[in-house]
Write a protein that holds these residues in place. Structure first.
Motif, PDB file in Angstrom:
ATOM      1  N   UNK A 231       0.800  -1.206   0.000  1.00  0.00           N
ATOM      2  CA  UNK A 231       0.000   0.000   0.000  1.00  0.00           C
ATOM      3  C   UNK A 231       0.827   1.248   0.000  1.00  0.00           C
ATOM      4  N   UNK A 232       0.231   2.391  -0.089  1.00  0.00           N
ATOM      5  CA  UNK A 232      -1.221   2.602  -0.122  1.00  0.00           C
ATOM      6  C   UNK A 232      -1.826   2.200  -1.465  1.00  0.00           C
ATOM      7  N   UNK A 233      -2.994   1.581  -1.403  1.00  0.00           N
ATOM      8  CA  UNK A 233      -3.727   1.090  -2.558  1.00  0.00           C
ATOM      9  C   UNK A 233      -5.062   1.805  -2.611  1.00  0.00           C
ATOM     10  N   UNK A 234      -5.503   2.185  -3.802  1.00  0.00           N
ATOM     11  CA  UNK A 234      -6.817   2.821  -3.954  1.00  0.00           C
ATOM     12  C   UNK A 234      -7.839   1.729  -4.198  1.00  0.00           C
ATOM     13  N   UNK A 235      -8.856   1.645  -3.361  1.00  0.00           N
ATOM     14  CA  UNK A 235      -9.875   0.611  -3.505  1.00  0.00           C
ATOM     15  C   UNK A 235     -10.954   0.769  -2.459  1.00  0.00           C
ATOM     16  N   UNK A 236     -11.541  -0.359  -2.059  1.00  0.00           N
ATOM     17  CA  UNK A 236     -12.632  -0.340  -1.095  1.00  0.00           C
ATOM     18  C   UNK A 236     -12.241  -1.127   0.148  1.00  0.00           C
ATOM     19  N   UNK A 237     -12.689  -0.627   1.290  1.00  0.00           N
ATOM     20  CA  UNK A 237     -12.537  -1.374   2.537  1.00  0.00           C
ATOM     21  C   UNK A 237     -13.622  -2.437   2.605  1.00  0.00           C
ATOM     22  N   UNK A 238     -13.642  -3.231   3.694  1.00  0.00           N
ATOM     23  CA  UNK A 238     -14.642  -4.289   3.838  1.00  0.00           C
ATOM     24  C   UNK A 238     -16.063  -3.737   3.819  1.00  0.00           C
ATOM     25  N   UNK A 239     -16.245  -2.502   4.281  1.00  0.00           N
ATOM     26  CA  UNK A 239     -17.578  -1.902   4.305  1.00  0.00           C
ATOM     27  C   UNK A 239     -18.060  -1.450   2.940  1.00  0.00           C
ATOM     28  N   UNK A 240     -17.175  -1.386   1.935  1.00  0.00           N
ATOM     29  CA  UNK A 240     -17.565  -1.005   0.590  1.00  0.00           C
ATOM     30  C   UNK A 240     -17.303   0.448   0.260  1.00  0.00           C
ATOM     31  N   UNK A 241     -16.777   1.218   1.214  1.00  0.00           N
ATOM     32  CA  UNK A 241     -16.532   2.628   0.952  1.00  0.00           C
ATOM     33  C   UNK A 241     -15.194   2.801   0.235  1.00  0.00           C
ATOM     34  N   UNK A 242     -15.147   3.602  -0.858  1.00  0.00           N
ATOM     35  CA  UNK A 242     -13.893   3.796  -1.588  1.00  0.00           C
ATOM     36  C   UNK A 242     -12.922   4.665  -0.791  1.00  0.00           C
ATOM     37  N   UNK A 243     -11.672   4.226  -0.717  1.00  0.00           N
ATOM     38  CA  UNK A 243     -10.661   4.937   0.044  1.00  0.00           C
ATOM     39  C   UNK A 243      -9.283   4.387  -0.304  1.00  0.00           C
ATOM     40  N   UNK A 244      -8.258   4.987   0.257  1.00  0.00           N
ATOM     41  CA  UNK A 244      -6.915   4.434   0.153  1.00  0.00           C
ATOM     42  C   UNK A 244      -6.656   3.605   1.403  1.00  0.00           C
ATOM     43  N   UNK A 245      -6.050   2.447   1.217  1.00  0.00           N
ATOM     44  CA  UNK A 245      -5.805   1.569   2.350  1.00  0.00           C
ATOM     45  C   UNK A 245      -4.461   0.876   2.200  1.00  0.00           C
ATOM     46  N   UNK A 246      -3.998   0.303   3.300  1.00  0.00           N
ATOM     47  CA  UNK A 246      -2.809  -0.529   3.330  1.00  0.00           C
ATOM     48  C   UNK A 246      -3.269  -1.945   3.638  1.00  0.00           C
ATOM     49  N   UNK A 247      -2.823  -2.909   2.846  1.00  0.00           N
ATOM     50  CA  UNK A 247      -3.208  -4.301   3.071  1.00  0.00           C
ATOM     51  C   UNK A 247      -2.082  -5.039   3.779  1.00  0.00           C
ATOM     52  N   UNK A 248      -2.409  -5.660   4.886  1.00  0.00           N
ATOM     53  CA  UNK A 248      -1.441  -6.397   5.701  1.00  0.00           C
ATOM     54  C   UNK A 248      -1.784  -7.877   5.597  1.00  0.00           C
ATOM     55  N   UNK A 249      -0.797  -8.713   5.232  1.00  0.00           N
ATOM     56  CA  UNK A 249      -1.007 -10.152   5.134  1.00  0.00           C
ATOM     57  C   UNK A 249      -0.161 -10.843   6.194  1.00  0.00           C
ATOM     58  N   UNK A 250      -0.800 -11.734   6.945  1.00  0.00           N
ATOM     59  CA  UNK A 250      -0.147 -12.451   8.048  1.00  0.00           C
ATOM     60  C   UNK A 250      -0.210 -13.942   7.766  1.00  0.00           C
ATOM     61  N   UNK A 251       0.891 -14.622   8.035  1.00  0.00           N
ATOM     62  CA  UNK A 251       0.945 -16.077   7.906  1.00  0.00           C
ATOM     63  C   UNK A 251       0.941 -16.669   9.313  1.00  0.00           C
ATOM     64  N   UNK A 252       0.128 -17.714   9.508  1.00  0.00           N
ATOM     65  CA  UNK A 252       0.041 -18.338  10.823  1.00  0.00           C
ATOM     66  C   UNK A 252      -0.186 -19.830  10.678  1.00  0.00           C
ATOM     67  N   UNK A 253       0.161 -20.564  11.699  1.00  0.00           N
ATOM     68  CA  UNK A 253      -0.143 -21.988  11.807  1.00  0.00           C
ATOM     69  C   UNK A 253      -1.058 -22.159  13.015  1.00  0.00           C
ATOM     70  N   UNK A 254      -1.936 -23.141  12.952  1.00  0.00           N
ATOM     71  CA  UNK A 254      -2.836 -23.365  14.070  1.00  0.00           C
ATOM     72  C   UNK A 254      -2.067 -23.965  15.234  1.00  0.00           C
TER      73      UNK A 254
END
Length: 135
Positions: free
Chosen positions: A50-73
């Motif tokens: 990011x910053x990326x231009x797109x939509x948040x989970x709520x559907x509102x258009x905005x700039x956001x940063x996407x964080x990806x996490x890797x995990x094991x159970x």
């Protein structure tokens, strides 16, 4: 005397009704995941985009940063990935390599969410025990 009994009884009914309504509302506010099916584990940030231009989970258009996490159970399954979109102006910041807590659903399909960054979580993977001092 009869008036006092009627008003006291009516007050008691209102009190019981209020307690029931509060209990129902408290149940509605709980997470969608039922108790006992959610566990927490350690995860590590593997990608920050990011910053990326797109939509948040709520559907509102905005700039956001996407964080990806890797995990094991906790049972050793995985690795799995979970991502979260944060508005650019957010006070929460993540960098690659940060350790985070991930809450996940133990049932299939796996639903997970990033619960927050921590510095005191135990190291990832198998841990070698520190040597015990000998007298």
């Amino acid at each position: 005397m009869l008036t006092i009994l009627v008003l006291g009884g009516f007050g008691l009914v209102l009190l019981v009704t209020a307690c029931i309504v509060l209990d129902v509302l408290a149940g509605v506010r709980r997470d969608e995941i039922p108790t006992g099916t959610e566990e927490k584990t350690a995860g590590q940030v593997i990608r920050v985009r990011g910053p990326v231009r797109g939509q948040l989970e709520g559907g509102e258009p905005t700039e956001y940063t996407e964080v990806t996490v890797e995990y094991c159970t906790r049972r050793g399954e995985g690795p799995y990935e979970v991502s979260r979109r944060l508005p650019v102006g957010s006070r929460i910041t993540y960098t690659k390599g940060d350790r985070v807590i991930v809450s996940y659903d133990v049932r299939a399909p796996r639903r997970a969410r990033i619960a927050g960054r921590v510095s005191h979580w135990p190291q990832l993977g198998p841990r070698n025990a520190d040597p015990v001092p000998q007298p």
